[in-house]
Design an enzyme around this catalytic site. Sequence first.
Site, PDB file in Angstrom:
ATOM      1  N   CYS A  21       0.840  -1.199   0.000  1.00 10.19           N
ATOM      2  CA  CYS A  21       0.000   0.000   0.000  1.00 10.19           C
ATOM      3  C   CYS A  21       0.876   1.251   0.000  1.00 10.19           C
ATOM      4  O   CYS A  21       1.837   1.355   0.773  1.00 10.19           O
ATOM      5  CB  CYS A  21      -0.915   0.004   1.218  1.00 10.19           C
ATOM      6  N   CYS A  58      -0.226   5.894   7.266  1.00 13.51           N
ATOM      7  CA  CYS A  58      -1.471   5.375   7.840  1.00 13.51           C
ATOM      8  C   CYS A  58      -1.153   4.358   8.929  1.00 13.51           C
ATOM      9  O   CYS A  58      -0.280   3.502   8.769  1.00 13.51           O
ATOM     10  CB  CYS A  58      -2.296   4.734   6.730  1.00 13.51           C
ATOM     11  N   CYS A 116      -2.453  -0.396   9.304  1.00 12.62           N
ATOM     12  CA  CYS A 116      -1.688  -1.642   9.289  1.00 12.62           C
ATOM     13  C   CYS A 116      -0.447  -1.478  10.160  1.00 12.62           C
ATOM     14  O   CYS A 116       0.237  -0.445  10.104  1.00 12.62           O
ATOM     15  CB  CYS A 116      -1.259  -2.006   7.868  1.00 12.62           C
ATOM     16  N   CYS A 153      -7.943   1.317  -0.115  1.00  7.38           N
ATOM     17  CA  CYS A 153      -7.327   0.374   0.827  1.00  7.38           C
ATOM     18  C   CYS A 153      -7.276  -0.993   0.155  1.00  7.38           C
ATOM     19  O   CYS A 153      -8.324  -1.569  -0.151  1.00  7.38           O
ATOM     20  CB  CYS A 153      -8.119   0.291   2.128  1.00  7.38           C
ATOM     21  N   GLN A 196     -17.481 -11.505  11.367  1.00  5.24           N
ATOM     22  CA  GLN A 196     -16.059 -11.790  11.255  1.00  5.24           C
ATOM     23  C   GLN A 196     -15.487 -10.939  10.130  1.00  5.24           C
ATOM     24  O   GLN A 196     -16.166 -10.637   9.151  1.00  5.24           O
ATOM     25  CB  GLN A 196     -15.828 -13.274  10.977  1.00  5.24           C
ATOM     26  N   PHE A 199     -22.272 -15.193  23.299  1.00  3.64           N
ATOM     27  CA  PHE A 199     -21.860 -14.039  22.488  1.00  3.64           C
ATOM     28  C   PHE A 199     -22.073 -14.378  21.011  1.00  3.64           C
ATOM     29  O   PHE A 199     -21.177 -14.229  20.177  1.00  3.64           O
ATOM     30  CB  PHE A 199     -20.401 -13.662  22.763  1.00  3.64           C
ATOM     31  N   ASP A 241     -26.855 -13.408  23.389  1.00  3.16           N
ATOM     32  CA  ASP A 241     -26.111 -12.202  23.033  1.00  3.16           C
ATOM     33  C   ASP A 241     -26.808 -11.007  23.662  1.00  3.16           C
ATOM     34  O   ASP A 241     -28.022 -11.046  23.904  1.00  3.16           O
ATOM     35  CB  ASP A 241     -26.039 -12.029  21.512  1.00  3.16           C
ATOM     36  N   ASP A 295     -17.414 -16.759  21.909  1.00  2.00           N
ATOM     37  CA  ASP A 295     -16.620 -15.862  21.061  1.00  2.00           C
ATOM     38  C   ASP A 295     -16.892 -14.434  21.513  1.00  2.00           C
ATOM     39  O   ASP A 295     -17.661 -13.704  20.886  1.00  2.00           O
ATOM     40  CB  ASP A 295     -17.002 -16.060  19.591  1.00  2.00           C
ATOM     41  N   CYS A 308     -10.128 -12.975  19.236  1.00  2.00           N
ATOM     42  CA  CYS A 308      -9.262 -12.218  18.325  1.00  2.00           C
ATOM     43  C   CYS A 308      -8.155 -11.494  19.091  1.00  2.00           C
ATOM     44  O   CYS A 308      -7.431 -10.693  18.506  1.00  2.00           O
ATOM     45  CB  CYS A 308     -10.076 -11.217  17.503  1.00  2.00           C
TER      46      CYS A 308
END
Length: 420
Positions: free
Chosen positions: A61, A67, A70, A144, A244, A271, A291, A339, A365
Site C-alpha cells: 500500500c 497510515c 496496518c 485500501c 467476522q 456471544f 447475546d 466468542d 481475536c
Amino acid sequence: MKTLKIDRIGNLGEGVAIDEGEKIFVPFALTGETVLARVEGNYAELIDILEPSPQRIPPICAFYGQCGGCAVQTLNDESYAAWKISLLENAAQRERLSFKILPMINAHGSGRRRVALHARISDGVAHIGFMAARSHRLVEIKHCPLLVAELSPALQAARDLSQILASREKPLDLAITATPEGMDIDIRGAGTLASHEIQALIKSAQAHRLARLTNHTRLVTLIQTPWIDIHGTHTPLPPGAFLQATQAGEEIIGLNILEALKKAKSVADLFCGIGAFSLRIARFARVVAYDNNPLAIEALCTACRQTPGLKPLQAETRDLFNRPLTPQELIHFDAVVFDPPRAGAHEQVKSLARSDVKTIVAVSCHAQSFCRDAAILVAGGYSMGPITPIDQFRYSTHLELVAVFTRQSDPSRGRRRLLG
C-alpha cells in the site's frame, strides 16, 4: 535525531530499540534494522532506514508508513507468521500457560468485508481515512488494498456522506459492511440529524446505491434489506452488527468449531451475534444462543424460522458480562462455544470453569484476553488442546484463535454438585 538499533518487533507491531536503558518504540521499523528517528519520550518517528533488514519487502500500500491502519506490511511471509505467533507466545508466557500451536492459517480470502473509516472536517471539507500510528491525526487515503472489491466505492461514499454533515464540524466514524444488496453504512458521532440533512443523505445514499444508511443504528433510508449468507442460511443483517472480518475467516473458524462439536447433542453459543456459529451447529445439534444485542437475536430468530431442517434453536437476549450463565444453568449442555469481544469473557469463563460441561470451544481475536480466560479454565480442571491461529486481520496486531477445552468424566464432581 538519533540513530537506533531495532532489537525486536513489539506486540503493537512497532520496532523496539533500547537507548540508554530505555525502550523506544519506532513504528514501521523491523528487527535488526539501524534507523534514524526523531525521538520524543519513549516513542519515535521513523525518518530513514540506514541498514534495512534482510526480511524487509516492499509494502502493498502506498499509504503504509503514514497510515496506522496496518502495523506490519514489510515483513516477508515467514517472518510475518513468526511475529504473529509470537503475540500468542508472549501472552501465554505472561499467564504461565503451555500449549501446542498449530501452523497459522491465512484467512484473508478476498479481503475485509467490513471497515471502520474516520471522517474529520477541516475548513469545511470532509477528509476520510485512518489514524496515524499512536496518533489522533487523520491520514487521508484514496483506497485500501485489504478491502473486498465490493468496498472499493466505500471511501468516496464516506466522503460524500460526511461532507453533507461538515457544517457540524464533528469527528465522525463510518462503519461500512459489504453485502450482496450493496454497502450498509452506519454513521456514528453526528448526533440527531436535521430534516434537510436527512434528505441530502438519502439522495447521496441513492446515488451510491447503498443498501441501507443508518445514524447510530437508527434508519435514515432503506433501499434494499441487507442479508448475509451464513452456511447456506439467509440471515438479515442488523445495523452495525458484528461480522467476522473476512468471509474466509468465518468459514475456517466454523469448520474448526464443527469438528470439535461433531458428537455434541446440546450446545450453548455464548456471544452469538447474528448466529454465524449457531446456524452451523443447528444442522446437527440443539442450540441455545445468547447475546446482549436484541437486534442480533432478532435476526438470528428470523434466519432460523426461514431455514427448514434445523434442530431446535432458541435465542435469548442476555448480558453475559453482568449475568453469566451459572454452573446450574450449564448443566443442560454437553458443549459450549464462546466468542466474546476483544476484552474476553472473564466472569462467564469463571462460571464455565466451575461447570461440568464436557467440551468448550473458545474463539478470540485477542491473544492476551484469550490466554487469561484459558488460564482460568485450565485452573478449573479443563485440558487444553492445540490452538489454531487464523490470520483474518492481515498486517494487524490481531490474531484469531480457536482452542478446544475438555473435561474428563468424574462421577465425584456430579455427586459434589448434587450435594451442594
